[in-house]
Design a protein around this motif. Structure first.
Motif, PDB file in Angstrom:
ATOM      1  N   UNK A   1      25.347   5.804   7.468  1.00 37.79           N
ATOM      2  CA  UNK A   1      24.149   6.197   8.183  1.00 37.79           C
ATOM      3  C   UNK A   1      22.864   5.680   7.568  1.00 37.79           C
ATOM      4  N   UNK A   2      22.772   4.911   6.466  1.00 40.90           N
ATOM      5  CA  UNK A   2      21.604   4.128   6.033  1.00 40.90           C
ATOM      6  C   UNK A   2      21.817   2.990   6.916  1.00 40.90           C
TER       7      UNK A   2
ATOM      8  N   UNK B   1      12.199   1.846   8.109  1.00 44.18           N
ATOM      9  CA  UNK B   1      11.837   0.928   6.962  1.00 44.18           C
ATOM     10  C   UNK B   1      12.379   1.330   5.663  1.00 44.18           C
ATOM     11  N   UNK B   2      12.248   0.326   4.888  1.00 43.44           N
ATOM     12  CA  UNK B   2      13.004   0.577   3.672  1.00 43.44           C
ATOM     13  C   UNK B   2      12.356   1.830   2.906  1.00 43.44           C
TER      14      UNK B   2
ATOM     15  N   UNK C   1      15.988   4.101  -6.026  1.00 44.54           N
ATOM     16  CA  UNK C   1      16.733   2.886  -6.285  1.00 44.54           C
ATOM     17  C   UNK C   1      18.026   2.469  -5.699  1.00 44.54           C
ATOM     18  N   UNK C   2      18.868   3.300  -5.592  1.00 43.91           N
ATOM     19  CA  UNK C   2      20.111   3.046  -4.989  1.00 43.91           C
ATOM     20  C   UNK C   2      19.847   2.548  -3.716  1.00 43.91           C
ATOM     21  N   UNK C   3      19.146   3.378  -2.939  1.00 41.69           N
ATOM     22  CA  UNK C   3      18.846   3.233  -1.397  1.00 41.69           C
ATOM     23  C   UNK C   3      18.149   1.715  -1.320  1.00 41.69           C
ATOM     24  N   UNK C   4      17.257   1.698  -1.944  1.00 41.31           N
ATOM     25  CA  UNK C   4      16.620   0.176  -2.148  1.00 41.31           C
ATOM     26  C   UNK C   4      17.528  -0.962  -2.420  1.00 41.31           C
TER      27      UNK C   4
END
Lengths: 334, 241
Positions: free
Chosen positions: A238-239, A248-249, A324-327
């Motif tokens: 999904x990300x 956007x991030x 932090x994980x998604x970034x």
């Protein structure tokens, strides 16, 4: 190339005027300048890219368990600290004078004289001769109440005194010397010295509680990290999709951070409620033991605020982990 | 002084290799001009999907230069890429629908990400789904949709924001011929409104239906130009010879 029958029938569709396509296409271009530049805020309804029920990972249950354990351990530590502080405050300036005189009349005289001598000492805050009723109540569990046999037992007379400041051996010796002339049967004890071993034990338990809270906090951090990463791992596709659609991030991290925060808040809330239930139950049981050291261990409002920091910290930690994980996942993509 | 024509995309000597394997694309050079309609053809494994990935910024080239909307897409700072992606509409070969969102929410997603208010989202998305024949499947999740229905949702999602460049990878592979032509008419309508369209397909029927389109052909990772698509001004062809 030969067109089949369905293709022939579909010729009309292709020849249809542009107005036959959804009005949206011909009416306006959605991606306005500010939207394209990512300067606009998300729509009134946030881009829902995570399930409405949350991420449905292990996050709520893990956070609930860890928050419950940490809150209970923290409450134990705070209760021990309160008990030690209360007892220390009560006993640190206290002395007890025992009149070890077998004859009742002489005992009463020396007790009265001791009260007078003590009141004349410097730094004395209060002096109180313990009434006979209280003494009878003190020894009743061992000797029973009433009866000539019991009355015949020579029970020492007691005088309680409270001094300002700590009781040093020199101060104790000076008081003893002052009493010798008027009450030769008097024996002086600092109340704190009786409970020295108890204070030492309480201090040990306090350090144990601090260590337990530290270990549980560390375990909570690890569990929240793992739970957040697991939850996000299952949404990696999904990300990626949202990333490719122009998210956007910051936007994507914000959405997942919020979802993880909600999951963690649910878990933390449940954990806190369970822990408070356990604490209330234990408090009730200990209150049933009566006053004394245990009574001084009751939690106060300030302790409640400290305990509230545990679930709050867990939620903030989970949200930070999610961000932090998604970034990190997004940085791996173009 | 010569005027440089406006360009949607420009590739110069672009190559792509995955890991240490041989190049799947070599020496790719072309320019996409505004308002043009391109077909990208080639046999399976020719590199069509890889080329489209480079166009829609899912992949970095191993070498060469790529400019999108007049900007160097290779050196563009990361924070500016989302804005560039919002000017693109992409129909992925594997649809790439968000599994836990309904057809409606999948189509609405690009608009919501762009910050369009919910009031402006509902009706257009409903109209779009109605137009692609999915009005009654609006609240269905992708797993309950057939392949053709998923493809139509993916197309609706790609065009809903009226992108400057629409890139579609085999967009009609799972729909019946009638729906294929209908969807193609949607692309054509978008194209008439100024959107540049690139459709990768090996469906020759589609090419026949769009005789004015330009064709780029990939063969073993190299681009050929059977219709003059790579020249400027692009020469409209009259179909494949």
């Amino acid at each position: 190339m030969s067109g089949g029958e369905p293709w022939d029938e579909a010729e009309q569709a292709l020849a249809a005027p542009a107005s036959s396509v959804p009005a949206l296409i011909s009416r306006r271009r959605f991606a306005r300048k500010e939207e394209r530049e990512g300067k606009s805020k998300a729509g009134s309804k946030r881009a829902e890219i995570v399930p409405k029920g949350g991420l449905l990972g292990p996050m709520p249950s893990v956070v609930a368990i860890m928050v419950m354990l940490t809150v209970i351990a923290a409450a134990g530590g705070l209760a021990l600290r309160n008990a030690a502080n209360t007892a220390s405050a009560q006993l640190s300036g206290g002395i007890t004078v025992q009149i070890l005189e077998p004859k009742a009349q002489a005992r009463a005289q020396q007790a009265a004289a001791s009260v007078a001598v003590l009141r004349a000492q410097p730094g004395i805050l209060s002096v109180r001769a313990v009434p006979d009723d209280e003494l009878d109540a003190l020894i009743a569990p061992w000797l029973g109440t009433g009866g000539d046999e019991i009355d015949a037992v020579p029970v020492p007379a007691l005088v309680d005194a409270r001094l300002s400041g700590a009781i040093t051996p020199a101060r104790l010796a000076a008081i003893t010397r002052a009493l010798q002339a008027e009450a030769p049967a008097a024996r002086v004890d600092a109340q704190a010295s009786w409970l020295g071993p108890v204070f030492a034990a309480i201090a040990s338990l306090q350090w144990l509680a601090v260590a337990l809270v530290g270990l549980l906090a560390g375990a909570t951090v690890a569990c929240v990290l793992l739970a957040a990463r697991t939850a996000l791992g299952s949404h990696r596709e999904t990300i990626e999709i949202v990333h490719m659609l122009g998210g956007s991030d910051r936007q994507i991290a914000g959405i997942f951070q919020r979802a993880v925060g909600i999951d963690a808040a649910v878990g933390a809330g449940v954990g806190l409620v369970l822990a408070l239930g356990v604490i209330a139950l234990l408090g009730e049981r200990f209150a049933g033991l009566g006053a004394g050291l245990v009574g001084g261990g009751a939690l106060v409002w300030a302790d409640g605020l400290v305990l509230l920091l545990v679930p709050l910290g867990a939620v903030l930690l989970a949200m930070l982990t999610a961000r932090l994980c998604v970034r990190a996942a997004l940085r791996a993509m173009l | 002084m010569t005027n440089t024509p406006p360009q949607i995309a420009q590739f110069e000597n672009v190559a792509l290799r995955y890991g240490a394997d041989r190049e799947v694309l070599s020496d790719i050079s072309f320019t996409l001009y505004p308002g043009s309609f391109y077909f990208l053809t080639g046999a399976s494994g020719a590199g069509k999907t890889s080329l489209l990935k480079l166009i829609y910024l899912a992949q970095r080239p191993s070498r060469g230069m790529i400019r999108l909307f007049g900007t160097d897409a290779i050196t563009l700072p990361r924070e500016h890429l989302p804005a560039m992606r919002r000017r693109l509409g992409v129909v992925f070969q594997d649809f790439r629908l968000v599994p836990h969102l309904s057809a409606f929410d999948n189509v609405a997603l690009p608009l919501r990400l762009a910050g369009v208010s919910e009031k402006e989202v509902s009706q257009p998305v409903a109209d779009m789904l109605d137009w692609v024949g999915l009005a009654d499947r609006m609240h269905a999740r992708p797993a309950t949709l057939s392949g053709g229905e998923q493809q139509r949702v993916a197309i609706a999602r790609a065009v809903i924001g009226r992108p400057d460049l629409l890139v579609a990878d085999e967009p009609t592979g799972n729909v019946d011929p009638e729906m294929a032509v209908k969807l193609l008419s949607l692309f054509e309508a978008l194209n008439r409104l100024g959107t540049t369209v690139v459709v990768a397909t090996h469906d020759l029927h589609l090419l026949q239906k769009m005789p004015e389109s330009l064709i780029m052909r990939l063969d073993k990772g190299r681009l050929s130009d059977p219709t003059g698509a790579l020249r400027y001004p692009p020469r409209r062809h009259g179909g494949l010879s």
